[in-house]
Design a protein around this motif. Structure first.
Motif, PDB file in Angstrom:
ATOM      1  N   UNK A   1       0.834  -1.207   0.000  1.00  0.00           N
ATOM      2  CA  UNK A   1       0.000   0.000   0.000  1.00  0.00           C
ATOM      3  C   UNK A   1       0.867   1.254   0.000  1.00  0.00           C
ATOM      4  N   UNK A   2       1.907   1.238   0.808  1.00  0.00           N
ATOM      5  CA  UNK A   2       2.813   2.403   0.857  1.00  0.00           C
ATOM      6  C   UNK A   2       3.481   2.619  -0.494  1.00  0.00           C
ATOM      7  N   UNK A   3       4.008   1.551  -1.080  1.00  0.00           N
ATOM      8  CA  UNK A   3       4.730   1.683  -2.338  1.00  0.00           C
ATOM      9  C   UNK A   3       3.794   2.129  -3.455  1.00  0.00           C
ATOM     10  N   UNK A   4       2.663   1.480  -3.601  1.00  0.00           N
ATOM     11  CA  UNK A   4       1.753   1.783  -4.710  1.00  0.00           C
ATOM     12  C   UNK A   4       0.966   3.076  -4.513  1.00  0.00           C
ATOM     13  N   UNK A   5       0.544   3.344  -3.305  1.00  0.00           N
ATOM     14  CA  UNK A   5      -0.334   4.498  -3.067  1.00  0.00           C
ATOM     15  C   UNK A   5       0.421   5.784  -2.778  1.00  0.00           C
ATOM     16  N   UNK A   6       1.616   5.680  -2.238  1.00  0.00           N
ATOM     17  CA  UNK A   6       2.346   6.901  -1.916  1.00  0.00           C
ATOM     18  C   UNK A   6       3.657   7.001  -2.693  1.00  0.00           C
ATOM     19  N   UNK A   7       4.548   6.064  -2.461  1.00  0.00           N
ATOM     20  CA  UNK A   7       5.917   6.188  -2.972  1.00  0.00           C
ATOM     21  C   UNK A   7       5.960   6.329  -4.490  1.00  0.00           C
ATOM     22  N   UNK A   8       5.336   5.423  -5.222  1.00  0.00           N
ATOM     23  CA  UNK A   8       5.391   5.482  -6.684  1.00  0.00           C
ATOM     24  C   UNK A   8       4.579   6.631  -7.252  1.00  0.00           C
TER      25      UNK A   8
ATOM     26  N   UNK B   1       1.288  11.490 -11.028  1.00  0.00           N
ATOM     27  CA  UNK B   1       0.046  12.251 -10.994  1.00  0.00           C
ATOM     28  C   UNK B   1       0.148  13.519 -11.837  1.00  0.00           C
ATOM     29  N   UNK B   2       1.284  14.227 -11.750  1.00  0.00           N
ATOM     30  CA  UNK B   2       1.491  15.440 -12.540  1.00  0.00           C
ATOM     31  C   UNK B   2       1.572  15.121 -14.037  1.00  0.00           C
ATOM     32  N   UNK B   3       2.287  14.045 -14.373  1.00  0.00           N
ATOM     33  CA  UNK B   3       2.420  13.659 -15.782  1.00  0.00           C
ATOM     34  C   UNK B   3       1.066  13.274 -16.373  1.00  0.00           C
TER      35      UNK B   3
END
Length: 62
Positions: free
Chosen positions: A34-41, A55-57
């Motif tokens: 969850x941390x890697x997919x939802x925040x880190x990446x 998100x910006x791209x």
């Protein structure tokens, strides 16, 4: 393996996640995923995207 270790270090993982007790390996795996997919990446800039976050791209290039 080293990049996974650095990702799980106290500098990058939220302290609440590191201090929490997990009842099973599956619970721990889910928290890390969850941390890697939802925040880190999603929140960190990627060189392949011109140092934009995903998100910006995505917002720039629909």
């Amino acid at each position: 393996m080293w990049s996974l270790r650095s990702l799980l270090s106290a500098k990058l993982m939220p302290p609440a996640t590191l201090r929490r007790s997990y009842s099973s390996f599956k619970d721990l795996s889910l928290a890390v995923f969850s941390y890697i997919e939802c925040f880190y990446n999603a929140k960190r800039p990627h060189a392949s995207l011109g140092y934009l976050t995903p998100d910006e791209a995505e917002a720039r290039f629909p």
